[in-house]
Design a protein around this motif. Structure first.
Motif, PDB file in Angstrom:
ATOM      1  N   MET A   1       0.875  -1.412   0.107  1.00 17.67           N
ATOM      2  CA  MET A   1      -0.133   0.493   0.035  1.00 17.67           C
ATOM      3  C   MET A   1       0.703   1.053  -0.040  1.00 17.67           C
ATOM      4  SD  MET A   1      -2.838   0.795   2.728  1.00 17.67           S
ATOM      5  CE  MET A   1      -2.159   2.087   4.231  1.00 17.67           C
ATOM      6  N   PRO A   2       0.547   2.381  -0.486  1.00 17.99           N
ATOM      7  CA  PRO A   2       1.578   3.301  -1.050  1.00 17.99           C
ATOM      8  C   PRO A   2       1.432   4.594  -0.122  1.00 17.99           C
ATOM      9  CG  PRO A   2      -0.572   3.754  -2.734  1.00 17.99           C
ATOM     10  CD  PRO A   2       0.071   1.548  -2.361  1.00 17.99           C
ATOM     11  N   LEU A   3       2.322   4.711   1.013  1.00 20.80           N
ATOM     12  CA  LEU A   3       1.451   5.820   1.810  1.00 20.80           C
ATOM     13  C   LEU A   3       1.632   7.176   1.005  1.00 20.80           C
ATOM     14  CD1 LEU A   3       5.485   5.287   4.060  1.00 20.80           C
ATOM     15  CD2 LEU A   3       3.406   4.445   3.882  1.00 20.80           C
ATOM     16  N   SER A   4       0.238   7.618   2.114  1.00 17.01           N
ATOM     17  CA  SER A   4      -0.542   8.872   1.797  1.00 17.01           C
ATOM     18  C   SER A   4       0.071   9.764   2.724  1.00 17.01           C
ATOM     19  CB  SER A   4      -1.666   8.766   1.083  1.00 17.01           C
ATOM     20  OG  SER A   4      -2.150   9.517   0.781  1.00 17.01           O
ATOM     21  N   PHE A   5       1.078  10.913   2.363  1.00 15.92           N
ATOM     22  CA  PHE A   5       0.882  12.201   2.752  1.00 15.92           C
ATOM     23  C   PHE A   5       0.185  12.614   2.776  1.00 15.92           C
ATOM     24  CE2 PHE A   5       5.333   9.371   3.709  1.00 15.92           C
ATOM     25  CZ  PHE A   5       4.694   9.049   5.227  1.00 15.92           C
ATOM     26  N   PRO A   6       0.361  14.110   3.714  1.00 14.95           N
ATOM     27  CA  PRO A   6      -0.399  15.861   2.957  1.00 14.95           C
ATOM     28  C   PRO A   6       0.481  16.409   2.732  1.00 14.95           C
ATOM     29  CG  PRO A   6       0.241  15.361   5.535  1.00 14.95           C
ATOM     30  CD  PRO A   6      -0.008  13.995   5.025  1.00 14.95           C
ATOM     31  N   THR A   7       0.383  17.156   1.595  1.00 14.96           N
ATOM     32  CA  THR A   7       0.911  18.357   1.149  1.00 14.96           C
ATOM     33  C   THR A   7       1.387  19.552   2.035  1.00 14.96           C
ATOM     34  OG1 THR A   7      -0.455  18.147  -0.877  1.00 14.96           O
ATOM     35  CG2 THR A   7       1.102  19.984  -0.219  1.00 14.96           C
ATOM     36  N   THR A   8       2.634  19.884   2.267  1.00 14.52           N
ATOM     37  CA  THR A   8       3.079  20.691   3.262  1.00 14.52           C
ATOM     38  C   THR A   8       4.191  21.824   2.360  1.00 14.52           C
ATOM     39  OG1 THR A   8       4.131  18.917   4.436  1.00 14.52           O
ATOM     40  CG2 THR A   8       5.307  20.682   4.330  1.00 14.52           C
ATOM     41  N   GLN A   9       4.150  22.599   3.462  1.00  7.62           N
ATOM     42  CA  GLN A   9       4.692  23.815   2.348  1.00  7.62           C
ATOM     43  C   GLN A   9       6.643  23.844   3.004  1.00  7.62           C
ATOM     44  OE1 GLN A   9       2.956  26.344   0.724  1.00  7.62           O
ATOM     45  NE2 GLN A   9       0.732  25.141   0.820  1.00  7.62           N
ATOM     46  N   TRP A  10       6.820  24.286   1.776  1.00  5.61           N
ATOM     47  CA  TRP A  10       8.236  24.644   2.916  1.00  5.61           C
ATOM     48  C   TRP A  10       8.626  25.791   3.663  1.00  5.61           C
ATOM     49  CZ3 TRP A  10      11.732  20.871   2.094  1.00  5.61           C
ATOM     50  CH2 TRP A  10      11.895  19.712   1.108  1.00  5.61           C
TER      51      TRP A  10
ATOM     52  N   GLN B   1      -0.562  10.736  11.896  1.00  5.28           N
ATOM     53  CA  GLN B   1      -1.666   9.037  11.007  1.00  5.28           C
ATOM     54  C   GLN B   1      -0.965   8.765   9.763  1.00  5.28           C
ATOM     55  OE1 GLN B   1      -4.715   8.411  13.117  1.00  5.28           O
ATOM     56  NE2 GLN B   1      -5.188   7.343  11.731  1.00  5.28           N
ATOM     57  N   PRO B   2      -0.526   9.125   9.131  1.00  6.50           N
ATOM     58  CA  PRO B   2      -0.604   8.900   8.047  1.00  6.50           C
ATOM     59  C   PRO B   2       0.970   8.024   8.933  1.00  6.50           C
ATOM     60  CG  PRO B   2      -0.832  11.285   7.197  1.00  6.50           C
ATOM     61  CD  PRO B   2      -0.592  11.234   8.352  1.00  6.50           C
ATOM     62  N   VAL B   3       2.547   8.371   9.037  1.00  2.24           N
ATOM     63  CA  VAL B   3       2.901   7.617  10.091  1.00  2.24           C
ATOM     64  C   VAL B   3       2.644   6.599  10.938  1.00  2.24           C
ATOM     65  CG1 VAL B   3       5.230   7.565  10.936  1.00  2.24           C
ATOM     66  CG2 VAL B   3       4.482   9.195   9.961  1.00  2.24           C
ATOM     67  N   PHE B   4       1.779   6.568  10.992  1.00  2.00           N
ATOM     68  CA  PHE B   4       0.615   5.685  12.221  1.00  2.00           C
ATOM     69  C   PHE B   4       0.572   4.500  11.406  1.00  2.00           C
ATOM     70  CE2 PHE B   4      -2.608   3.898  13.830  1.00  2.00           C
ATOM     71  CZ  PHE B   4      -2.838   3.151  14.962  1.00  2.00           C
ATOM     72  N   LEU B   5      -0.531   5.089  10.442  1.00  2.00           N
ATOM     73  CA  LEU B   5      -1.203   3.884   9.402  1.00  2.00           C
ATOM     74  C   LEU B   5       0.335   3.382   8.765  1.00  2.00           C
ATOM     75  CD1 LEU B   5      -3.834   6.069   8.042  1.00  2.00           C
ATOM     76  CD2 LEU B   5      -4.101   4.236   9.537  1.00  2.00           C
ATOM     77  N   ALA B   6       1.251   4.197   8.166  1.00  4.48           N
ATOM     78  CA  ALA B   6       2.317   2.785   7.524  1.00  4.48           C
ATOM     79  C   ALA B   6       2.956   1.410   8.503  1.00  4.48           C
ATOM     80  CB  ALA B   6       3.282   4.020   7.311  1.00  4.48           C
TER      81      ALA B   6
ATOM     82  N   GLN C   1       1.808   2.750  17.489  1.00  2.00           N
ATOM     83  CA  GLN C   1       1.940   3.624  18.342  1.00  2.00           C
ATOM     84  C   GLN C   1       3.428   3.864  18.961  1.00  2.00           C
ATOM     85  OE1 GLN C   1      -1.366   3.056  21.056  1.00  2.00           O
ATOM     86  NE2 GLN C   1      -2.756   4.463  19.688  1.00  2.00           N
ATOM     87  N   ASP C   2       4.151   3.360  19.294  1.00  5.51           N
ATOM     88  CA  ASP C   2       4.837   3.161  19.907  1.00  5.51           C
ATOM     89  C   ASP C   2       6.098   3.563  18.642  1.00  5.51           C
ATOM     90  OD1 ASP C   2       3.878   3.169  22.918  1.00  5.51           O
ATOM     91  OD2 ASP C   2       4.624   1.135  23.249  1.00  5.51           O
ATOM     92  N   ALA C   3       5.993   2.424  17.374  1.00  2.00           N
ATOM     93  CA  ALA C   3       7.482   3.052  16.842  1.00  2.00           C
ATOM     94  C   ALA C   3       6.843   4.478  15.874  1.00  2.00           C
ATOM     95  CB  ALA C   3       7.412   2.297  15.619  1.00  2.00           C
ATOM     96  N   THR C   4       5.629   4.768  15.825  1.00  2.22           N
ATOM     97  CA  THR C   4       5.174   6.159  14.837  1.00  2.22           C
ATOM     98  C   THR C   4       6.110   7.326  15.870  1.00  2.22           C
ATOM     99  OG1 THR C   4       3.566   5.301  14.234  1.00  2.22           O
ATOM    100  CG2 THR C   4       3.600   8.005  14.859  1.00  2.22           C
ATOM    101  N   GLN C   5       5.865   7.110  17.992  1.00  3.59           N
ATOM    102  CA  GLN C   5       5.882   7.992  18.979  1.00  3.59           C
ATOM    103  C   GLN C   5       8.157   7.784  18.529  1.00  3.59           C
ATOM    104  OE1 GLN C   5       4.171   9.981  18.751  1.00  3.59           O
ATOM    105  NE2 GLN C   5       4.278  10.444  20.586  1.00  3.59           N
ATOM    106  N   GLY C   6       8.300   6.811  18.058  1.00  2.00           N
ATOM    107  CA  GLY C   6       9.815   7.019  18.172  1.00  2.00           C
ATOM    108  C   GLY C   6      10.399   7.603  16.904  1.00  2.00           C
ATOM    109  N   PHE C   7       9.841   6.652  15.783  1.00  3.05           N
ATOM    110  CA  PHE C   7      10.396   7.612  14.502  1.00  3.05           C
ATOM    111  C   PHE C   7      10.202   9.119  15.053  1.00  3.05           C
ATOM    112  CE2 PHE C   7       9.080   9.820  10.390  1.00  3.05           C
ATOM    113  CZ  PHE C   7      10.231   9.277  10.066  1.00  3.05           C
TER     114      PHE C   7
END
Length: 100
Positions: A1-10, A37-42, A54-60
């Motif tokens: 499943m491809p990761l879906s991240f929101p757009t970020t303003q530089w 949320q996107p990182v958690f879902l990954a 949740q722990d892995a997301t916080q760790g990241f």
């Protein structure tokens, strides 16, 4: 499943990369909230249970803060979400697959 991240303003990323200051902390907080949320879902897609994900997301995100990760992003090299996606894959390999 491809990761879906929101757009970020530089500009938001640049603000989050600055040392100290309330505006930098606020921008960093906003980025982490935006991408949590996107990182958690990954991690969930890697078959981690909810608590592990949740722990892995916080760790990241802790890893990104310790390594000044956001300062390494370069708008001339592509989109931030591509940069984040690659960093997340490397983190997963290093921290989750090798140590998990």
């Amino acid at each position: 499943m491809p990761l879906s991240f929101p757009t970020t303003q530089w500009t938001q990323l640049a603000e989050a990369s600055l040392h100290g200051g309330k505006s930098a902390r606020d921008a960093l907080d906003a980025l982490c909230r935006q991408y949590w949320q996107p990182v958690f879902l990954a991690f969930r897609a890697r078959r981690l249970d909810e608590t592990q994900a949740q722990d892995a997301t916080q760790g990241f995100f802790l890893h990104t803060m310790k390594t000044s990760f956001f300062r390494k992003a370069d708008p001339l090299r592509g989109k931030f979400r591509s940069f984040l996606s690659g960093a997340l894959r490397r983190y997963m390999i290093k921290e989750i697959l090798l140590h998990g």
